[in-house]
Each structure stands twice: as C-alpha cells, then as structure tokens.
Write a protein that holds these residues in place. Structure first.
Motif, PDB file in Angstrom:
ATOM      1  N   VAL A  51       0.859  -1.186   0.000  1.00 43.03           N
ATOM      2  CA  VAL A  51       0.000   0.000   0.000  1.00 43.03           C
ATOM      3  C   VAL A  51       0.889   1.228   0.000  1.00 43.03           C
ATOM      4  O   VAL A  51       1.853   1.314   0.766  1.00 43.03           O
ATOM      5  CB  VAL A  51      -0.926   0.050   1.236  1.00 43.03           C
ATOM      6  CG1 VAL A  51      -1.750   1.346   1.251  1.00 43.03           C
ATOM      7  CG2 VAL A  51      -1.856  -1.154   1.284  1.00 43.03           C
ATOM      8  N   ILE A  52       0.565   2.172  -0.875  1.00 41.43           N
ATOM      9  CA  ILE A  52       1.173   3.503  -0.850  1.00 41.43           C
ATOM     10  C   ILE A  52       0.059   4.461  -0.451  1.00 41.43           C
ATOM     11  O   ILE A  52      -0.905   4.656  -1.195  1.00 41.43           O
ATOM     12  CB  ILE A  52       1.776   3.889  -2.212  1.00 41.43           C
ATOM     13  CG1 ILE A  52       2.940   2.961  -2.558  1.00 41.43           C
ATOM     14  CG2 ILE A  52       2.215   5.351  -2.205  1.00 41.43           C
ATOM     15  CD1 ILE A  52       3.521   3.183  -3.951  1.00 41.43           C
ATOM     16  N   TYR A  53       0.186   5.015   0.747  1.00 42.72           N
ATOM     17  CA  TYR A  53      -0.809   5.934   1.293  1.00 42.72           C
ATOM     18  C   TYR A  53      -0.238   7.346   1.225  1.00 42.72           C
ATOM     19  O   TYR A  53       0.781   7.647   1.843  1.00 42.72           O
ATOM     20  CB  TYR A  53      -1.140   5.527   2.734  1.00 42.72           C
ATOM     21  CG  TYR A  53      -1.964   6.516   3.512  1.00 42.72           C
ATOM     22  CD1 TYR A  53      -3.053   7.165   2.951  1.00 42.72           C
ATOM     23  CD2 TYR A  53      -1.658   6.780   4.835  1.00 42.72           C
ATOM     24  CE1 TYR A  53      -3.812   8.060   3.686  1.00 42.72           C
ATOM     25  CE2 TYR A  53      -2.411   7.675   5.588  1.00 42.72           C
ATOM     26  CZ  TYR A  53      -3.479   8.308   5.001  1.00 42.72           C
ATOM     27  OH  TYR A  53      -4.218   9.206   5.733  1.00 42.72           O
ATOM     28  N   LEU A  54      -0.892   8.190   0.454  1.00 42.93           N
ATOM     29  CA  LEU A  54      -0.430   9.553   0.230  1.00 42.93           C
ATOM     30  C   LEU A  54      -1.212  10.509   1.123  1.00 42.93           C
ATOM     31  O   LEU A  54      -2.444  10.480   1.139  1.00 42.93           O
ATOM     32  CB  LEU A  54      -0.623   9.924  -1.243  1.00 42.93           C
ATOM     33  CG  LEU A  54       0.044   8.961  -2.233  1.00 42.93           C
ATOM     34  CD1 LEU A  54      -0.403   9.273  -3.652  1.00 42.93           C
ATOM     35  CD2 LEU A  54       1.546   9.024  -2.100  1.00 42.93           C
ATOM     36  N   ARG A  55      -0.479  11.319   1.871  1.00 45.96           N
ATOM     37  CA  ARG A  55      -1.107  12.271   2.795  1.00 45.96           C
ATOM     38  C   ARG A  55      -0.640  13.688   2.479  1.00 45.96           C
ATOM     39  O   ARG A  55       0.230  14.225   3.138  1.00 45.96           O
ATOM     40  CB  ARG A  55      -0.745  11.925   4.233  1.00 45.96           C
ATOM     41  CG  ARG A  55      -1.333  10.614   4.688  1.00 45.96           C
ATOM     42  CD  ARG A  55      -1.135  10.419   6.153  1.00 45.96           C
ATOM     43  NE  ARG A  55      -1.886  11.450   6.878  1.00 45.96           N
ATOM     44  CZ  ARG A  55      -1.717  11.715   8.162  1.00 45.96           C
ATOM     45  NH1 ARG A  55      -0.831  11.062   8.869  1.00 45.96           N
ATOM     46  NH2 ARG A  55      -2.424  12.647   8.744  1.00 45.96           N
ATOM     47  N   PHE A  56      -1.186  14.243   1.430  1.00 47.83           N
ATOM     48  CA  PHE A  56      -0.939  15.645   1.106  1.00 47.83           C
ATOM     49  C   PHE A  56      -2.107  16.138   0.278  1.00 47.83           C
ATOM     50  O   PHE A  56      -2.874  15.349  -0.272  1.00 47.83           O
ATOM     51  CB  PHE A  56       0.404  15.854   0.389  1.00 47.83           C
ATOM     52  CG  PHE A  56       0.541  15.142  -0.939  1.00 47.83           C
ATOM     53  CD1 PHE A  56       0.170  15.746  -2.126  1.00 47.83           C
ATOM     54  CD2 PHE A  56       1.067  13.855  -0.988  1.00 47.83           C
ATOM     55  CE1 PHE A  56       0.308  15.097  -3.340  1.00 47.83           C
ATOM     56  CE2 PHE A  56       1.220  13.193  -2.194  1.00 47.83           C
ATOM     57  CZ  PHE A  56       0.836  13.815  -3.373  1.00 47.83           C
ATOM     58  N   ILE A  57      -2.255  17.444   0.219  1.00 41.43           N
ATOM     59  CA  ILE A  57      -3.351  18.028  -0.562  1.00 41.43           C
ATOM     60  C   ILE A  57      -2.948  18.013  -2.025  1.00 41.43           C
ATOM     61  O   ILE A  57      -1.907  18.566  -2.399  1.00 41.43           O
ATOM     62  CB  ILE A  57      -3.667  19.447  -0.075  1.00 41.43           C
ATOM     63  CG1 ILE A  57      -4.155  19.388   1.370  1.00 41.43           C
ATOM     64  CG2 ILE A  57      -4.707  20.104  -0.972  1.00 41.43           C
ATOM     65  CD1 ILE A  57      -4.327  20.722   2.031  1.00 41.43           C
ATOM     66  N   GLN A  58      -3.792  17.395  -2.820  1.00 44.93           N
ATOM     67  CA  GLN A  58      -3.514  17.273  -4.243  1.00 44.93           C
ATOM     68  C   GLN A  58      -3.783  18.603  -4.938  1.00 44.93           C
ATOM     69  O   GLN A  58      -4.925  19.038  -5.004  1.00 44.93           O
ATOM     70  CB  GLN A  58      -4.417  16.215  -4.867  1.00 44.93           C
ATOM     71  CG  GLN A  58      -4.301  14.848  -4.262  1.00 44.93           C
ATOM     72  CD  GLN A  58      -5.343  13.924  -4.841  1.00 44.93           C
ATOM     73  OE1 GLN A  58      -5.244  13.561  -5.996  1.00 44.93           O
ATOM     74  NE2 GLN A  58      -6.317  13.546  -4.040  1.00 44.93           N
ATOM     75  N   THR A  59      -2.744  19.226  -5.431  1.00 38.68           N
ATOM     76  CA  THR A  59      -2.924  20.461  -6.185  1.00 38.68           C
ATOM     77  C   THR A  59      -2.444  20.302  -7.614  1.00 38.68           C
ATOM     78  O   THR A  59      -2.794  21.089  -8.473  1.00 38.68           O
ATOM     79  CB  THR A  59      -2.144  21.621  -5.523  1.00 38.68           C
ATOM     80  OG1 THR A  59      -0.777  21.259  -5.420  1.00 38.68           O
ATOM     81  CG2 THR A  59      -2.710  21.938  -4.147  1.00 38.68           C
ATOM     82  N   ASP A  60      -1.645  19.280  -7.833  1.00 38.66           N
ATOM     83  CA  ASP A  60      -1.025  19.086  -9.135  1.00 38.66           C
ATOM     84  C   ASP A  60      -0.911  17.585  -9.406  1.00 38.66           C
ATOM     85  O   ASP A  60      -0.230  16.880  -8.663  1.00 38.66           O
ATOM     86  CB  ASP A  60       0.359  19.747  -9.099  1.00 38.66           C
ATOM     87  CG  ASP A  60       1.167  19.537 -10.359  1.00 38.66           C
ATOM     88  OD1 ASP A  60       0.623  19.046 -11.370  1.00 38.66           O
ATOM     89  OD2 ASP A  60       2.362  19.870 -10.328  1.00 38.66           O
ATOM     90  N   PRO A  61      -1.563  17.094 -10.468  1.00 38.30           N
ATOM     91  CA  PRO A  61      -1.486  15.664 -10.762  1.00 38.30           C
ATOM     92  C   PRO A  61      -0.054  15.193 -11.008  1.00 38.30           C
ATOM     93  O   PRO A  61       0.276  14.056 -10.736  1.00 38.30           O
ATOM     94  CB  PRO A  61      -2.335  15.477 -12.016  1.00 38.30           C
ATOM     95  CG  PRO A  61      -2.787  16.805 -12.450  1.00 38.30           C
ATOM     96  CD  PRO A  61      -2.399  17.807 -11.415  1.00 38.30           C
ATOM     97  N   GLU A  62       0.797  16.086 -11.496  1.00 36.46           N
ATOM     98  CA  GLU A  62       2.187  15.706 -11.707  1.00 36.46           C
ATOM     99  C   GLU A  62       2.888  15.433 -10.381  1.00 36.46           C
ATOM    100  O   GLU A  62       3.728  14.547 -10.296  1.00 36.46           O
ATOM    101  CB  GLU A  62       2.924  16.795 -12.486  1.00 36.46           C
ATOM    102  CG  GLU A  62       2.512  16.830 -13.939  1.00 36.46           C
ATOM    103  CD  GLU A  62       3.359  17.774 -14.765  1.00 36.46           C
ATOM    104  OE1 GLU A  62       4.486  18.114 -14.358  1.00 36.46           O
ATOM    105  OE2 GLU A  62       2.872  18.173 -15.839  1.00 36.46           O
TER     106      GLU A  62
END
Length: 118
Positions: free
Chosen positions: A72-83
């Motif tokens: 599992v890769i769990y991402l914890r940040f606000i998505q502002t840029d798909p890149e």
C-alpha cells in the motif's frame, strides 16, 4: 510492479504513471463507487500495490483485519497538481522493492514511513 489506483487518485496522475510505463488499474475507470473492503480485496486479487489518499485503508487493514494487498502507498498531502502525485508515486517505487512490497508506505510532506503489512 502493478498498481491499483484508488478512486481518489486523479485521472491525470494515473495517465502520467501509465505514460512512464507502469501498469495501473484505476478504480475510477473500472470500478467506480467500490467500497474500501472491495478495493483492498481487488488489489490483493490482482496482485497490485494499492495507491490511495484514503486514511480508512490503513484502519481496515491494521484494525479491522482485512487481508492486505501486496503493498500500500498511502499519500497524505493536498492534491494540487497531478504531476506531483505521479512524481511522489514514482519516487516511492524507485525505492528498493522490499520497501514497497509487503509494506504500508505513508508519504507526507516529503517524509516516508514504512511498516510491514500484517
């Protein structure tokens, strides 16, 4: 390494990962509205590392006892840029394979925490 992107991973990020040669199955494209336990089970069945922004995934695996996927890769940040999302996933996949497979990897603000899956 095959990935399953949860419904909360933006479509442009999925496209960027695919453009980099990764095999990515998208819940948004193929299984929209799927519940968390079913997403986890699908990742396990397909042999995919699950990429998600959903905090409930860890709870389901560690507290509720859902059988984990290969990673599992769990991402914890606000998505502002798909890149940015794609860059973070690619950087995590560049780690030693043993740092992702069989592990719950959390990325937050440039920090990576990795713990073994049950």
């Amino acid at each position: 390494m095959k990935l399953l992107s949860d419904e909360n991973v933006p479509a442009p990020s999925v496209a960027l990962l695919r453009n980099r040669g990764l095999s990515v199955v998208s819940v948004m494209e193929e299984h929209r509205g799927m519940e968390d336990p079913d997403v986890i089970a699908l990742a396990k069945r397909l042999g995919c590392v699950l990429v998600t922004f959903d905090s409930d995934i860890g709870e389901r695996i560690f507290k509720d006892g859902d059988a984990p996927p290969p990673g599992v890769i769990y991402l914890r940040f606000i998505q502002t840029d798909p890149e940015e999302t794609a860059r973070v996933v690619l950087s995590l996949l560049a780690l030693d394979r043993d740092e992702v497979e069989g592990r719950f990897v959390t990325y937050r603000n440039g920090r990576v925490r990795s713990q073994p899956l049950p």
